[in-house]
Design a protein around this motif. Structure first.
Motif, PDB file in Angstrom:
ATOM      1  N   GLY A  11      34.534  43.132  34.258  1.00 16.12           N
ATOM      2  CA  GLY A  11      33.357  43.603  34.493  1.00 16.12           C
ATOM      3  C   GLY A  11      33.496  45.242  33.976  1.00 16.12           C
ATOM      4  O   GLY A  11      34.318  45.392  33.271  1.00 16.12           O
ATOM      5  N   ASP A  12      32.497  46.082  34.550  1.00 14.13           N
ATOM      6  CA  ASP A  12      32.631  47.382  33.852  1.00 14.13           C
ATOM      7  C   ASP A  12      33.520  48.131  34.605  1.00 14.13           C
ATOM      8  O   ASP A  12      34.211  49.110  33.968  1.00 14.13           O
ATOM      9  CB  ASP A  12      31.165  47.944  34.341  1.00 14.13           C
ATOM     10  N   ARG A  23      46.475  49.700  44.178  1.00 15.65           N
ATOM     11  CA  ARG A  23      45.488  49.279  45.332  1.00 15.65           C
ATOM     12  C   ARG A  23      45.242  47.631  45.278  1.00 15.65           C
ATOM     13  O   ARG A  23      45.048  47.060  46.309  1.00 15.65           O
ATOM     14  CB  ARG A  23      44.305  50.031  44.903  1.00 15.65           C
ATOM     15  N   VAL A  24      45.313  47.288  44.086  1.00  8.82           N
ATOM     16  CA  VAL A  24      45.161  45.632  43.817  1.00  8.82           C
ATOM     17  C   VAL A  24      46.324  45.032  44.306  1.00  8.82           C
ATOM     18  O   VAL A  24      46.131  44.068  45.213  1.00  8.82           O
ATOM     19  CB  VAL A  24      44.873  45.345  42.309  1.00  8.82           C
ATOM     20  N   THR A  58      40.034  31.115  45.615  1.00  7.79           N
ATOM     21  CA  THR A  58      38.622  31.514  45.978  1.00  7.79           C
ATOM     22  C   THR A  58      38.852  32.717  46.771  1.00  7.79           C
ATOM     23  O   THR A  58      38.014  33.677  46.700  1.00  7.79           O
ATOM     24  CB  THR A  58      37.850  30.455  46.814  1.00  7.79           C
ATOM     25  N   THR A  59      39.633  32.883  47.626  1.00  2.50           N
ATOM     26  CA  THR A  59      39.879  33.861  48.622  1.00  2.50           C
ATOM     27  C   THR A  59      40.535  35.111  47.842  1.00  2.50           C
ATOM     28  O   THR A  59      40.363  36.341  47.928  1.00  2.50           O
ATOM     29  CB  THR A  59      40.940  33.633  49.607  1.00  2.50           C
ATOM     30  N   LEU A  64      39.275  40.339  45.133  1.00  2.76           N
ATOM     31  CA  LEU A  64      38.879  41.353  44.041  1.00  2.76           C
ATOM     32  C   LEU A  64      37.575  41.729  43.985  1.00  2.76           C
ATOM     33  O   LEU A  64      37.360  42.794  43.478  1.00  2.76           O
ATOM     34  CB  LEU A  64      39.554  40.612  42.671  1.00  2.76           C
ATOM     35  N   HIS A  65      36.747  40.966  44.242  1.00  2.00           N
ATOM     36  CA  HIS A  65      35.121  41.319  44.091  1.00  2.00           C
ATOM     37  C   HIS A  65      34.967  42.443  45.212  1.00  2.00           C
ATOM     38  O   HIS A  65      34.063  43.258  44.885  1.00  2.00           O
ATOM     39  CB  HIS A  65      34.121  40.076  44.519  1.00  2.00           C
ATOM     40  N   LEU A  66      35.543  42.345  46.346  1.00  2.00           N
ATOM     41  CA  LEU A  66      35.438  43.484  47.421  1.00  2.00           C
ATOM     42  C   LEU A  66      36.182  44.622  47.043  1.00  2.00           C
ATOM     43  O   LEU A  66      35.301  45.721  47.460  1.00  2.00           O
ATOM     44  CB  LEU A  66      36.208  42.880  48.771  1.00  2.00           C
ATOM     45  N   LEU A  67      37.045  44.647  46.119  1.00  2.00           N
ATOM     46  CA  LEU A  67      37.527  45.782  45.687  1.00  2.00           C
ATOM     47  C   LEU A  67      36.685  46.554  44.402  1.00  2.00           C
ATOM     48  O   LEU A  67      36.879  47.285  43.690  1.00  2.00           O
ATOM     49  CB  LEU A  67      38.941  45.785  44.975  1.00  2.00           C
ATOM     50  N   GLY A  68      35.734  45.579  43.816  1.00  4.66           N
ATOM     51  CA  GLY A  68      34.795  46.065  42.727  1.00  4.66           C
ATOM     52  C   GLY A  68      34.913  45.508  41.449  1.00  4.66           C
ATOM     53  O   GLY A  68      34.515  45.689  40.340  1.00  4.66           O
ATOM     54  N   TYR A  69      36.158  44.624  41.388  1.00  7.15           N
ATOM     55  CA  TYR A  69      36.175  43.894  40.080  1.00  7.15           C
ATOM     56  C   TYR A  69      35.771  42.514  39.736  1.00  7.15           C
ATOM     57  O   TYR A  69      35.994  41.562  40.550  1.00  7.15           O
ATOM     58  CB  TYR A  69      37.954  43.802  40.145  1.00  7.15           C
TER      59      TYR A  69
END
Length: 83
Positions: A11-12, A23-24, A58-59, A64-69
């Motif tokens: 993603g962006d 952080r990740v 999935t978790t 990662l999506h919650l972190l914006g990735y």
């Protein structure tokens, strides 16, 4: 047995620095069942070794999506060194 998952950041929002990597790593190692996490700014990869009895792909992806990735996954399967 442990499973291995490689996530490629597409993603962006990219991994931009060592702080992003940390952080990740902190966010994913906090998940029950995560055994090892590596993040690479240069490759834009996040590698996770996890116990599938306690954690699912999935978790990991949702975290990662919650972190914006936004990521695409490459499943490497089972790792023989579990234990």
């Amino acid at each position: 047995m442990l499973n291995s998952l490689t996530c490629v950041v597409v993603g962006d929002q990219k991994l931009r620095c060592a702080s992003c990597e940390q952080r990740v790593i902190r966010a994913l190692t906090a998940l029950p069942g995560a055994r090892s996490v590596r993040a690479s700014v240069s490759r834009q990869h996040i590698d996770v070794l996890f116990d599938p009895d306690h954690l699912g792909e999935t978790t990991i992806i949702e975290r990662l999506h919650l972190l914006g990735y936004q990521v695409e996954t490459q499943t490497a399967g089972h790792d023989e060194g579990a234990g």
